[in-house]
Design an enzyme around this catalytic site. Structure first.
Site, PDB file in Angstrom:
ATOM      1  N   ASP A  32     -29.083  -9.436 -50.047  1.00 44.59           N
ATOM      2  CA  ASP A  32     -28.083 -10.305 -50.934  1.00 44.59           C
ATOM      3  C   ASP A  32     -28.715 -11.495 -51.687  1.00 44.59           C
ATOM      4  O   ASP A  32     -29.334 -12.236 -51.658  1.00 44.59           O
ATOM      5  CB  ASP A  32     -27.213 -11.360 -51.118  1.00 44.59           C
ATOM      6  CG  ASP A  32     -26.286 -11.854 -52.659  1.00 44.59           C
ATOM      7  OD1 ASP A  32     -25.994 -10.683 -53.078  1.00 44.59           O
ATOM      8  OD2 ASP A  32     -25.617 -12.064 -52.848  1.00 44.59           O
ATOM      9  N   SER A  33     -28.317 -11.865 -53.045  1.00 49.44           N
ATOM     10  CA  SER A  33     -30.098 -13.335 -53.971  1.00 49.44           C
ATOM     11  C   SER A  33     -28.989 -14.151 -53.666  1.00 49.44           C
ATOM     12  O   SER A  33     -30.420 -15.279 -53.776  1.00 49.44           O
ATOM     13  CB  SER A  33     -28.296 -12.792 -55.208  1.00 49.44           C
ATOM     14  OG  SER A  33     -27.836 -13.404 -55.391  1.00 49.44           O
ATOM     15  N   TYR A  43     -29.439 -14.021 -59.228  1.00 45.28           N
ATOM     16  CA  TYR A  43     -29.974 -12.089 -60.498  1.00 45.28           C
ATOM     17  C   TYR A  43     -29.101 -12.238 -61.371  1.00 45.28           C
ATOM     18  O   TYR A  43     -29.351 -11.229 -62.730  1.00 45.28           O
ATOM     19  CB  TYR A  43     -29.969 -11.133 -59.026  1.00 45.28           C
ATOM     20  CG  TYR A  43     -30.704 -11.219 -57.862  1.00 45.28           C
ATOM     21  CD1 TYR A  43     -31.971 -12.710 -57.677  1.00 45.28           C
ATOM     22  CD2 TYR A  43     -30.833 -10.427 -57.171  1.00 45.28           C
ATOM     23  CE1 TYR A  43     -32.662 -12.705 -56.915  1.00 45.28           C
ATOM     24  CE2 TYR A  43     -32.124 -10.185 -56.111  1.00 45.28           C
ATOM     25  CZ  TYR A  43     -32.617 -11.041 -55.630  1.00 45.28           C
ATOM     26  OH  TYR A  43     -34.021 -11.589 -55.277  1.00 45.28           O
ATOM     27  N   GLY A  44     -27.897 -12.247 -61.658  1.00 50.98           N
ATOM     28  CA  GLY A  44     -26.933 -11.712 -63.020  1.00 50.98           C
ATOM     29  C   GLY A  44     -27.150 -11.646 -64.087  1.00 50.98           C
ATOM     30  O   GLY A  44     -27.177 -10.682 -64.412  1.00 50.98           O
ATOM     31  N   CYS A  97     -25.472  -6.461 -52.940  1.00 57.66           N
ATOM     32  CA  CYS A  97     -25.384  -7.221 -54.080  1.00 57.66           C
ATOM     33  C   CYS A  97     -25.265  -6.152 -55.204  1.00 57.66           C
ATOM     34  O   CYS A  97     -26.261  -5.195 -55.107  1.00 57.66           O
ATOM     35  CB  CYS A  97     -26.872  -7.682 -53.968  1.00 57.66           C
ATOM     36  SG  CYS A  97     -27.218  -8.687 -56.323  1.00 57.66           S
ATOM     37  N   ASN A  98     -24.734  -6.660 -55.666  1.00 57.40           N
ATOM     38  CA  ASN A  98     -24.378  -4.935 -57.277  1.00 57.40           C
ATOM     39  C   ASN A  98     -25.437  -5.344 -57.818  1.00 57.40           C
ATOM     40  O   ASN A  98     -25.786  -3.861 -58.625  1.00 57.40           O
ATOM     41  CB  ASN A  98     -23.428  -5.936 -57.622  1.00 57.40           C
ATOM     42  CG  ASN A  98     -21.541  -5.317 -56.604  1.00 57.40           C
ATOM     43  OD1 ASN A  98     -21.044  -3.630 -56.890  1.00 57.40           O
ATOM     44  ND2 ASN A  98     -21.389  -5.903 -56.158  1.00 57.40           N
ATOM     45  N   THR A  99     -26.000  -6.358 -58.671  1.00 54.74           N
ATOM     46  CA  THR A  99     -26.890  -6.612 -59.243  1.00 54.74           C
ATOM     47  C   THR A  99     -28.410  -5.597 -59.079  1.00 54.74           C
ATOM     48  O   THR A  99     -28.707  -5.179 -59.595  1.00 54.74           O
ATOM     49  CB  THR A  99     -26.961  -8.117 -59.442  1.00 54.74           C
ATOM     50  OG1 THR A  99     -25.849  -8.536 -59.778  1.00 54.74           O
ATOM     51  CG2 THR A  99     -27.876  -8.738 -61.147  1.00 54.74           C
ATOM     52  N   GLU A 127     -21.235 -20.356 -56.003  1.00 51.92           N
ATOM     53  CA  GLU A 127     -22.849 -21.056 -55.834  1.00 51.92           C
ATOM     54  C   GLU A 127     -22.053 -22.264 -54.992  1.00 51.92           C
ATOM     55  O   GLU A 127     -23.379 -23.174 -54.137  1.00 51.92           O
ATOM     56  CB  GLU A 127     -23.939 -20.309 -55.856  1.00 51.92           C
ATOM     57  CG  GLU A 127     -23.780 -18.519 -55.970  1.00 51.92           C
ATOM     58  CD  GLU A 127     -25.005 -18.919 -54.673  1.00 51.92           C
ATOM     59  OE1 GLU A 127     -25.311 -19.493 -54.790  1.00 51.92           O
ATOM     60  OE2 GLU A 127     -24.310 -17.538 -54.274  1.00 51.92           O
ATOM     61  N   CYS A 172     -18.678  -7.595 -57.006  1.00 57.31           N
ATOM     62  CA  CYS A 172     -19.852  -8.660 -57.270  1.00 57.31           C
ATOM     63  C   CYS A 172     -19.644  -9.257 -55.932  1.00 57.31           C
ATOM     64  O   CYS A 172     -18.030  -9.708 -55.765  1.00 57.31           O
ATOM     65  CB  CYS A 172     -19.807 -10.086 -58.229  1.00 57.31           C
ATOM     66  SG  CYS A 172     -20.894 -11.386 -58.196  1.00 57.31           S
ATOM     67  N   THR A 173     -20.552  -8.740 -54.993  1.00 55.46           N
ATOM     68  CA  THR A 173     -19.396  -9.836 -53.437  1.00 55.46           C
ATOM     69  C   THR A 173     -19.831 -10.940 -53.115  1.00 55.46           C
ATOM     70  O   THR A 173     -19.098 -11.309 -52.312  1.00 55.46           O
ATOM     71  CB  THR A 173     -21.592  -9.264 -52.520  1.00 55.46           C
ATOM     72  OG1 THR A 173     -22.515  -9.636 -52.888  1.00 55.46           O
ATOM     73  CG2 THR A 173     -21.398  -7.379 -52.976  1.00 55.46           C
ATOM     74  N   HIS A 174     -20.068 -12.029 -54.530  1.00 63.54           N
ATOM     75  CA  HIS A 174     -19.437 -13.143 -54.457  1.00 63.54           C
ATOM     76  C   HIS A 174     -17.629 -12.891 -54.835  1.00 63.54           C
ATOM     77  O   HIS A 174     -17.475 -14.779 -53.966  1.00 63.54           O
ATOM     78  CB  HIS A 174     -20.000 -13.674 -55.737  1.00 63.54           C
ATOM     79  CG  HIS A 174     -21.337 -14.868 -54.825  1.00 63.54           C
ATOM     80  ND1 HIS A 174     -22.989 -13.972 -54.858  1.00 63.54           N
ATOM     81  CD2 HIS A 174     -22.409 -15.621 -55.187  1.00 63.54           C
ATOM     82  CE1 HIS A 174     -23.761 -14.290 -54.670  1.00 63.54           C
ATOM     83  NE2 HIS A 174     -22.947 -15.441 -55.174  1.00 63.54           N
TER      84      HIS A 174
HETATM   85  N1  DGL Z   1     -23.599 -10.971 -55.058  1.00 67.34           N
HETATM   86  C1  DGL Z   1     -24.369 -10.171 -56.740  1.00 67.34           C
HETATM   87  C2  DGL Z   1     -23.502  -9.191 -56.583  1.00 67.34           C
HETATM   88  O1  DGL Z   1     -23.248  -8.471 -56.375  1.00 67.34           O
HETATM   89  C3  DGL Z   1     -24.957 -11.210 -57.384  1.00 67.34           C
HETATM   90  C4  DGL Z   1     -25.013 -12.264 -57.649  1.00 67.34           C
HETATM   91  C5  DGL Z   1     -26.333 -12.639 -58.340  1.00 67.34           C
HETATM   92  O2  DGL Z   1     -26.106 -13.271 -59.649  1.00 67.34           O
HETATM   93  O3  DGL Z   1     -27.120 -13.388 -57.990  1.00 67.34           O
HETATM   94  O4  DGL Z   1     -24.041  -9.154 -57.904  1.00 67.34           O
END
Ligand code: DGL
Length: 273
Positions: free
Chosen positions: A9-10, A41-42, A72-74, A157, A191-193
């Site tokens: 993940d990011s 990363y988003g 990570c979805n992104t 974060e 988004c995994t966050h």
């Molecule tokens: N956790 C990441 C996701 O699932 C993105 C977080 C980020 O923006 O880095 O998309």
């Protein structure tokens, strides 16, 4: 040589997925990498997310991984297809890299009675249109409404996810999503966050709306994948070890990570590229 399953993940978000993977596959070894030094990363471009993710995948391969999950979805939206189609065949034809968008799309339609679903994700995930494209393959009748939530990852974060200030941004993006349709009855946290905001999200959605997090979906899908691909499963080492790496400061990572993983961890520093 050990061949743990790589989980990427990011930052910290993928730890919510790793926790479920570990529960479903307790014998398998896992190695986690958070690219915290370059998160989030988003809001980054396609090229940047692709380059960063490819560097991470190469790092996992150097650690002996045969299988890597982009938790990570992104990264799944912006890098997975290129890595699977362009890079892997030359780089490591026997190894596999999987994402989180396809397994989530495969089951999402089953949760909805109204056949109207909402997708909440980073700007990158939403702009890529990956979810409407994937969902149309499995559920051609499903109406898909999307909303980018660019302030949520920074709130999470920075440890603000359970503070009163977070309510403002939770309400704002949910209002924007539900202003697109009043019939949405299922919302995917794409988004995994976002599971860290789950309690606040549940408190702000209209009654009866289901909030779906990805952790169990991805864990069940990996179990199924390994059953269907014994040739990959045989290559994965199984001594129940989990190791954690971050591209940023290991001590800071250890402090924050327990919130996402649910227990104390020891982290190491990794340099990419
Ligand atoms: N956790 C990441 C996701 O699932 C993105 C977080 C980020 O923006 O880095 O998309």
């Amino acid at each position: 040589m050990a061949a743990p399953i790589g989980v990427f993940d990011s930052g910290y978000g993928g730890l919510t997925i790793l926790k479920a993977l570990k529960e479903q596959l307790p014998q398998h070894d896992f190695i986690y990498l958070g690219d915290n030094a370059r998160a989030p990363y988003g809001t980054r471009s396609f090229e940047t997310v692709y380059q960063y993710t490819l560097e991470a995948v190469n790092w996992f391969f150097d650690q002996g991984c045969e299988l890597v999950i982009l938790a990570c979805n992104t990264a799944s939206a912006k890098a997975l297809r290129n890595i699977q189609q362009l890079d892997l065949p030359n780089m490591a034809p026997g190894k596999r890299v999987l994402g989180v968008i396809r397994p989530s799309s495969e089951v999402l339609g089953t949760f909805s009675k109204t056949q109207e679903v909402g997708i909440l994700g980073t700007t990158g995930t939403i702009q890529s249109n990956s979810y409407p494209i994937e969902l149309a393959k499995f559920y051609p009748e499903l109406k898909v409404f999307q909303q980018a939530c660019p302030m949520w990852v920074p709130l999470i974060e920075n440890g603000e996810f359970d503070k009163p200030g977070a309510d403002y941004f939770v309400e704002q993006y949910l209002n924007e999503l539900f202003s697109q349709s009043k019939c949405i009855d299922t919302v995917l946290l794409a988004c995994t966050h976002y599971p860290l905001l789950e309690a606040k999200i549940k408190a702000h959605v209209p009654a009866g709306v289901k909030i779906i997090a990805q952790r169990d979906i991805i864990a069940h899908s990996l179990v199924k994948y390994l059953q269907n691909h014994p040739e990959i499963d045989q290559k994965c080492s199984k001594s129940g070890q989990v190791t954690f790496f971050t591209t940023d400061n290991a001590e800071t990572f250890e402090k924050q990570a327990s919130l996402f993983f649910g227990q104390k961890i020891e982290a190491n520093h990794a340099d990419l590229a």
